[in-house]
Design an enzyme around this catalytic site. Structure first.
Site, short mmCIF file in Angstrom:
data_model
loop_
_atom_site.label_atom_id
_atom_site.label_comp_id
_atom_site.label_asym_id
_atom_site.label_seq_id
_atom_site.Cartn_x
_atom_site.Cartn_y
_atom_site.Cartn_z
N HIS A 66 40.75 31.95 44.61
CA HIS A 66 39.93 32.83 43.79
C HIS A 66 40.42 32.82 42.35
O HIS A 66 41.57 32.46 42.07
CB HIS A 66 39.95 34.27 44.33
CG HIS A 66 41.32 34.87 44.39
ND1 HIS A 66 42.19 34.60 45.43
CD2 HIS A 66 41.99 35.70 43.56
CE1 HIS A 66 43.32 35.26 45.23
NE2 HIS A 66 43.23 35.93 44.10
N CYS A 103 47.59 42.55 42.18
CA CYS A 103 47.85 41.12 42.13
C CYS A 103 47.36 40.59 40.79
O CYS A 103 46.63 41.29 40.07
CB CYS A 103 47.18 40.39 43.28
SG CYS A 103 45.37 40.45 43.25
#
Length: 682
Positions: A65, A193
């Site tokens: 991603h 993250c």
């Protein structure tokens, strides 16, 4: 709002055998659906994110991603692999592959949907249904949540809390005071993250689910791309322990001070939540609490394996923490460098170098004169450059001690300019400001003072202390050192200049956008704040060397195609533009795939280019731009020759090293249609 995933974005028979090929296959579906505008640019962003940390998760899941300017709508593509693809998970290959694409400025609604999917991946029934599905339309609907609507986020994260409350109420009704003895252990957690799309929310769901299984009340604050809603202060106050599962800085860390703290990487929150909860309970039983140092620690202080096995009391080596602090300052400084430096370079292109001495455009500006426009650009760029040292110092301090350190950091950086301590003075001022604030935070204060400490007391005391140190104690010695460094750069000639060029070239090419690259770049940019002939040579050598890695990979994929996969050859075409634009990160996909051959090769090429640039006496007044600022380069033809020579050296070496690796069976390989290798049986 367009659907996140459709049947056209589902591949139930993904034939790719490598993660790069899988990403390309799924990304091609996104391009066909008009969700991605530039396939190679998007894949370069995916590879850069993958290089930060593997995206494989336990349970056979891969979630490559990224955020990318080449994505025009938040999109999800799903592929199911029969053979499995290695995404770096500890338990083996992944058979469920989710490629998540988010625009650079994705809206909160879409990001909330993405976070919901990330949580559902922790549900075994959901993943089992994905493995059993046979109709792409049904699978797409399942992923969209149309068969089983998502519970509200707050309800899901705090489900364990509600169950415990119901259990507690029933016990109280039956056993009176026995209920008070069964109050659940309470944990508050923060997950985050780098991209803020997947791991953030998966870690949150994993911790919440583990808490329900263990009879522990877990309340999670997700600091993701859709922003974050702070935990209720009353919930934090009532918590028995804290878990941070993060790979970026936890925001407003001081809220958790004084409680047992488990500090790990975000993947640890996804993969082993029960262990983290058990560790939090053990720390609470031992009476361990987080100090000011623990709650002001940067994420780099965890263990370096990406899994984050360290805890809040396990301090990293000083060198690791120092690098983290310095990179914090440099990362915030770079946009000022790019904007200010390119404006100044453009002003020189229009009005010549003498435009730097023009009168203020506030007093004299003629709309029809090119020189007036050049002066305007120069003075705007110079204003931006004036922030370099204060921003560097301010955000070094911020990296050390969070927001209370910003004011003394900026003040120290401004004083560094006042006493002519320059770039080195900014470094020292930032470190001093951070250290002073951390020292003040260690002093115990009465509860009534805590509210005004970060906004009044700490900035006041720290600014006064840093100002005294910079004006009276260290400012002048640093200024003398800065002047000596400037004189040394101006006097560089012959072998000394060549040696410096070699060192800078090696640093620029070793990690291609990482800490060493940033240090070399920051050293060069610092000299542009007060340019001299020596500092202009350094800037030229740094930019030239930084162009070599992507250009070399582009050339290598052109002249020896059989040594590279189909995906790498397509990345090589994009690397021509990236290298010409001084975007060293264009070589990262190649280095990540084959570091032992690519990195030494490009380092050798960068060293040659840096040495030749210094030997030729090339100069550069712009901090960025690549070949597009060649008109502003001193000795432009020799400069381009230096870049060509280094590119050729790196290309020859990488071709030789990759060619030597190939065995007889491998020589019969050919790139498959999906970018994977197909071996012909002997």
């Amino acid at each position: 709002m367009s659907e996140l995933i459709t049947a056209e974005l589902v591949d139930l028979d993904l034939s790719a055998t490598t993660k790069d090929a899988a990403a390309r296959s799924l990304a091609e579906r996104m391009v066909a659906a008009h969700r991605v505008t530039d396939l190679d640019g998007f894949l370069a962003d995916v590879a850069a994110r993958e290089a930060q940390m593997p995206t494989g998760l336990d349970g056979g899941i891969g979630i490559p991603h990224c955020r990318s300017e080449h994505v025009n709508a938040p999109t999800l593509a799903f592929g199911r692999s029969g053979a499995g693809i290695d995404f770096g998970a500890a338990d083996g290959p992944a058979d469920l592959i989710f490629l998540i694409a988010a625009p650079a400025g994705a809206d909160d609604d879409h990001l909330t949907i993405l976070s919901g999917l990330a949580r559902r991946l922790m549900d075994p029934e959901f993943t089992a249904a994905l493995r059993a599905g046979t109709d792409p339309r049904a699978v797409a609907a399942l992923i969209r949540g149309e068969e089983a609507p998502e519970e509200p986020e707050q309800e899901r994260v705090e489900a364990g809390s509600q169950e415990q409350e119901r259990a507690g109420t029933a016990t109280e009704a039956a056993g009176g005071t026995e209920a008070a003895e069964r109050v659940p252990f309470r944990i508050v957690a923060v997950t985050s993250c780098p991209t803020g799309i997947a791991h953030t929310y998966m870690a949150a769901e994993s911790l919440a689910a583990a808490g329900r299984a263990e009879g522990v009340e877990v309340t999670v604050e997700t600091q993701g791309s859709a922003g974050f809603k702070k935990l209720d202060p009353a919930v934090v106050a009532a918590a028995d322990a804290v878990i941070w599962a993060h790979d970026v800085e936890v925001r407003e860390k001081a809220r958790f001070r004084g409680k047992p703290l488990v500090d790990v990487g975000v993947k640890a929150g996804v993969n082993r939540p029960a262990e983290l909860i058990a560790e939090a309970r053990r720390k609470a039983e031992r009476g361990e609490i987080a100090t000011a140092t623990d709650t002001d620690k940067a994420p780099g202080s965890k263990d370096g394996d990406g899994d984050g096995n360290g805890s809040g009391t396990d301090h990293a080596h000083f060198g690791v923490r120092l690098r983290t602090y310095l990179m914090s300052g440099v990362s915030y400084m770079v946009p000022f460098v790019a904007a200010g430096g390119l404006l100044i370079a453009l002003s020189f292109a229009i009005g010549g170098y003498e435009i730097a001495s023009a009168k203020s455009v506030a007093d004299h500006f003629v709309w029809g004169e090119a020189d007036s426009w050049a002066a305007l650009l120069n003075q705007i760029g110079s204003a931006a450059f004036g922030f370099l040292v204060p921003v560097l110092a301010g955000y070094i301090a911020y990296g050390m001690a969070d927001r209370p350190a910003l004011v003394p950091g900026f003040v120290g950086g401004a004083i560094a300019l006042t006493v002519n301590a320059g770039f080195l003075g900014g470094l020292v001022a930032g470190l001093l400001a951070g250290a002073v604030v951390m020292a003040v935070q260690r002093v115990p204060v009465h509860a009534t003072m805590r509210g005004i400490m970060p906004v009044l007391v700490i900035p006041l005391i720290a600014s006064a202390t840093v100002g005294f140190l910079m004006f009276i104690v260290v400012g002048k010695p640093i200024a003398s050192l800065q002047n000596a460094l400037t004189d040394w750069l101006n006097g560089l000639s012959g072998s000394n200049a060549v040696i410096l060029g070699v060192v800078l070239g090696l640093m620029m090419c070793f990690d291609m956008g990482g800490p060493l690259n940033k240090v070399a770049y920051a050293f060069a940019v610092g000299g542009l704040a007060d340019p001299t002939p020596g500092s202009l040579k350094v800037m030229a050598a740094v930019m030239a060397a930084g162009m070599v890695p992507p250009l070399a990979m582009a050339l290598a994929t052109t002249v020896r195609k059989k040594l590279f996969t189909k995906t790498e050859r397509e990345n090589g075409r994009a690397a021509w533009v990236l290298g010409a634009s001084f975007i060293t990160e264009g070589a990262i996909p190649f280095a990540a795939a084959d570091p032992l051959r690519v990195i030494p090769s490009v380092m050798a090429g960068g060293a040659v280019t840096g040495a030749l640039s210094m030997a030729f006496g090339a100069t550069l007044r712009a901090p960025h731009g690549g070949v597009f600022v060649v008109p502003l380069i001193g000795e432009p033809f020799l400069y381009l020759l230096a870049i060509a020579a280094g590119t050729l050296v790196a290309t020859v070496l990488v071709v030789l090293l990759k060619g030597a690796r190939r065995t007889a069976p491998e020589a019969a390989e050919d790139a498959g249609a999906d970018g994977s290798r197909v071996t012909v049986a002997a």
